[in-house]
Design an enzyme around this catalytic site. Sequence first.
Site, short mmCIF file in Angstrom:
data_model
loop_
_atom_site.label_atom_id
_atom_site.label_comp_id
_atom_site.label_asym_id
_atom_site.label_seq_id
_atom_site.Cartn_x
_atom_site.Cartn_y
_atom_site.Cartn_z
CG ASP A 247 12.28 -5.46 -11.25
OD1 ASP A 247 11.83 -6.59 -11.51
OD2 ASP A 247 11.58 -4.43 -11.26
N GLY B 40 -0.17 0.69 -5.32
CA GLY B 40 -1.51 0.10 -5.26
C GLY B 40 -2.43 0.69 -6.30
CE1 TYR C 109 8.20 -5.78 -9.94
CE2 TYR C 109 6.75 -5.06 -8.17
CZ TYR C 109 6.93 -5.47 -9.48
OH TYR C 109 5.86 -5.54 -10.32
CB CYS D 131 -0.91 0.03 1.23
SG CYS D 131 -2.07 -1.33 1.33
CG ASN E 139 2.77 -0.05 3.34
OD1 ASN E 139 2.38 -1.05 2.75
ND2 ASN E 139 3.97 0.45 3.17
N GLY E 140 1.48 -2.58 5.32
CA GLY E 140 2.17 -3.69 5.96
C GLY E 140 1.24 -4.85 6.15
#
Length: 596
Positions: A458, A109, A351, A82, A183-184
């Site tokens: 990548d 996202g 990435y 996110c 986020n996580g």
Amino acid sequence: MILSGKSLARGCAQRRTVKVSARAGTSVRSLRAAVPALPSHLASTFSNAAALKGKVALGNARMSRIVGGGAKAYKRIAPRMCGIIGIFKYEGNANVELYEGLLMLQHRGQDSAGMVTTDWNRFKEYKENGLVKDVFGKQELMDSMKGHCGIAHVRYPTAGSSSAQEAQPFFVNSPLGIYLIHNGNLTNTEELRDLLNSSRSFFNRHLRTDSDSEVLLNILADEVHRAHQRCLQTTGCDPNKNKINFLFEAGEMTMRLLKGAYSCLSLVKGVGLVAFRDPFGIRPLVLGKRSSPHGDEWCIASEDCAFGPIGFERVRDVLPGEMVIITEEGKLMSRQCAQGTPTPCIFEYIYLARPDSVLNGIPVYNFQLKLGTALANRIRERGWDLDIVCPVPDGSRPAAIQIAAELGLPYREGLVKNRYVGRTFIMPDQRLREMSVRRKLNAMPAVFENKSVLLIDDSIVRGTTMTQIVDMVRRAGARKVYLASASPPVVYPNVYGVDMPSRKEFVANGLTIDQVCQVLRADGLIYQEVDDLITSGKELNPDIKDFDASCFTGSYVTGDIDEAYLHKLEMSGRGANRRATQKVSLINERAMVATA
């Protein structure tokens, strides 16, 4: 450990699994002493949960065969990537700047977007599925988003649901009134969910979604309420004068309970804009500021690439285990709520993050250049006969440019990207990813005809994209196609917030490099070494002693991930439906028969 027939047939894969379990067990023992004791009111709850954990693990094989996925303990919310941003300013509305910041974080996202703004009297919230420009593209909507402070969020699909109800922010009206974005990914969600539904939680909190972010919000709210009760019962303080202290106390207690990765932003009525980060700093969170006639204005975001277009300058990273509060009046306050050990996710630099971001004091672009130098040295040892170096757009360009310079080869852009197609990695369904690859890139015969090509990517995760790219380049006339990945083989799930839940979907799972090369139909394949990743990061920021590289090594920094957890992850949620690309699986079978 019980070895399956498949594991025995793939001796390399089985050895890898045993190694993970040993490491995970060691991590738990070594970290246990450093973890703060649980609050007394929760000790028995989590003690019971720990006692049950062993029984659950022993029943894995039997439970996984139950129709419908088994008991509640096997329900698992998929991790997510996110982007989050929060802004405090003194005058004018924050909505347009939040919008611009979200556009800069859109790469994190593409499924949904949400925003809430406030003047600290009223809150205005809106969230919906879609890209930022589509969700907030109507002028009348933006005109209604009043307030000089706000937070906003982008996400990609999760296992629970793709409905707008699962989009963030989430809200609880008591205590105070709290909005939160996250986020996580939490790794003890079910234990926390059981806690919130027990008598040890105030009001037996009701959760409306399957999101771990809603769980996190309610744990924080529970602890704010508990801090308020302690204030009344011990010192008889005036609660209205202690709201900021309540948040700091709640931050300390919440970080004792949560496990996993979390970078969070919150709007709290009577307190201000709140930011906090897990004690390992796994997911990024950056603080920026700008000057105004009334004083410093603040922005906090997942990446500082969001700062430039709206005039903020990077100040520093929010520290692991730190809580930052920007009061309703604009004063910045902070407290170290838990002992922090910076151990950021190294996959961010390969990435996830944009190359113009600086995360944890490490410029992402410089990191990728270093990966190119290290990979070039290993490619040189192979002695491949190469004519050109070509990146797979867009993330591999810095590494490819550096590799071409180090090897003295022409750098060529031979793959043209259709910029109106979404990223295949974050598409929710494997079949959609396979269809998307075919319209995502086009190979130019003018670049590839009769050339021995070195393609740089990548990362090679599922092999879906790369298998088809190799075919494209051959059809464009390439004489030979060699592959180099700027990351090591991805062979373990990422449990901290990237949608990689199942080992069975990874092209490198259980295969040697030569076998993966055969699967991808290339003439040669080389991967980056994990040691080169870690060395590159440490050279750019010597204060970071280690990184989370669990998707490459199977060593999970939080110390609570074992083989039973990974098995549950693969047997439930989105992991249960994951598979490798059809083309890969057919070749895998032939390869395994040939090597049996």
